[in-house]
Design an enzyme around this catalytic site. Sequence first.
Site, PDB file in Angstrom:
ATOM      1  N   GLY A 155      -2.595   4.658  -4.002  1.00  0.00           N
ATOM      2  CA  GLY A 155      -2.328   3.321  -5.128  1.00  0.00           C
ATOM      3  C   GLY A 155      -1.700   3.484  -6.223  1.00  0.00           C
ATOM      4  O   GLY A 155      -1.862   2.652  -7.198  1.00  0.00           O
TER       5      GLY A 155
ATOM      6  N   ILE B 142      -3.863   4.228   1.147  1.00  0.00           N
ATOM      7  CA  ILE B 142      -4.317   4.484   2.414  1.00  0.00           C
ATOM      8  C   ILE B 142      -5.576   5.417   2.347  1.00  0.00           C
ATOM      9  O   ILE B 142      -6.330   5.606   3.218  1.00  0.00           O
ATOM     10  CB  ILE B 142      -3.020   4.953   3.348  1.00  0.00           C
ATOM     11  CG1 ILE B 142      -2.127   3.767   3.720  1.00  0.00           C
ATOM     12  CG2 ILE B 142      -3.663   5.778   4.521  1.00  0.00           C
ATOM     13  CD1 ILE B 142      -2.650   2.846   4.358  1.00  0.00           C
TER      14      ILE B 142
ATOM     15  N   THR C  13       0.743  -1.111   0.037  1.00  0.00           N
ATOM     16  CA  THR C  13       0.174   0.001   0.021  1.00  0.00           C
ATOM     17  C   THR C  13       0.861   1.351   0.014  1.00  0.00           C
ATOM     18  O   THR C  13       2.159   1.315   0.280  1.00  0.00           O
ATOM     19  CB  THR C  13      -0.892  -0.066   1.040  1.00  0.00           C
ATOM     20  OG1 THR C  13      -1.972   1.178   1.070  1.00  0.00           O
ATOM     21  CG2 THR C  13      -0.338   0.098   2.662  1.00  0.00           C
ATOM     22  N   CYS C  14       0.271   2.338  -0.658  1.00  0.00           N
ATOM     23  CA  CYS C  14       0.870   3.559  -0.563  1.00  0.00           C
ATOM     24  C   CYS C  14      -0.117   4.709  -0.109  1.00  0.00           C
ATOM     25  O   CYS C  14      -1.163   4.574   0.312  1.00  0.00           O
ATOM     26  CB  CYS C  14       1.516   3.886  -1.974  1.00  0.00           C
ATOM     27  SG  CYS C  14       0.505   3.708  -3.407  1.00  0.00           S
ATOM     28  N   ASP C  15       0.224   5.980  -0.430  1.00  0.00           N
ATOM     29  CA  ASP C  15      -0.698   7.032  -0.299  1.00  0.00           C
ATOM     30  C   ASP C  15      -2.106   6.743  -1.085  1.00  0.00           C
ATOM     31  O   ASP C  15      -3.382   6.998  -0.394  1.00  0.00           O
ATOM     32  CB  ASP C  15      -0.120   8.428  -0.651  1.00  0.00           C
ATOM     33  CG  ASP C  15       0.843   8.809   0.423  1.00  0.00           C
ATOM     34  OD1 ASP C  15       0.761   8.383   1.614  1.00  0.00           O
ATOM     35  OD2 ASP C  15       1.947   9.377  -0.136  1.00  0.00           O
TER      36      ASP C  15
END
Length: 146
Positions: free
Chosen positions: A107, A132, A103-105
């Site tokens: 996607g 997220i 996961t990142c900020d």
Amino acid sequence: MDFVNELLPFVKNHPILSLGWLAIFVAIIHLTIKSKFSKVTQITNGIAVNLMNKEEAVIVDIRNADNFKRGHITGSHNILPVDIKNNSIKQIEKFKTNPIIVTCDNGMSAVASGEILAKLGFEKVYALKDGIAGWNGENLPLVKSK
């Protein structure tokens, strides 16, 4: 035939706009083909929760330490993309057969890190669609650390 007859004068009169449309078209084709051959599957929050609860999925959060501290999924491992690229992933080495959810900020960058993990031998790699931001948008729990 009318379309072709109208297209040529348009291209002559609007070369930059025509190149822009061509670039967008090529980019869409490239991304479509790339996603079809990707070893990383994008998943929704619901599927992620199911994998976490039923298959002991491991969350790899690739955001920087400050963003990670502001809120992350319970049990996440904070590993930066540069560390994944350099194979500095000792904390998750033992989970090669578990589902891995990157996961990142938002996607947008999780798939690239997931591709590297797949090349490093992780068997089931997923990317959290919308990251997220999407997780938080659905009011799913985030842990904050100091």
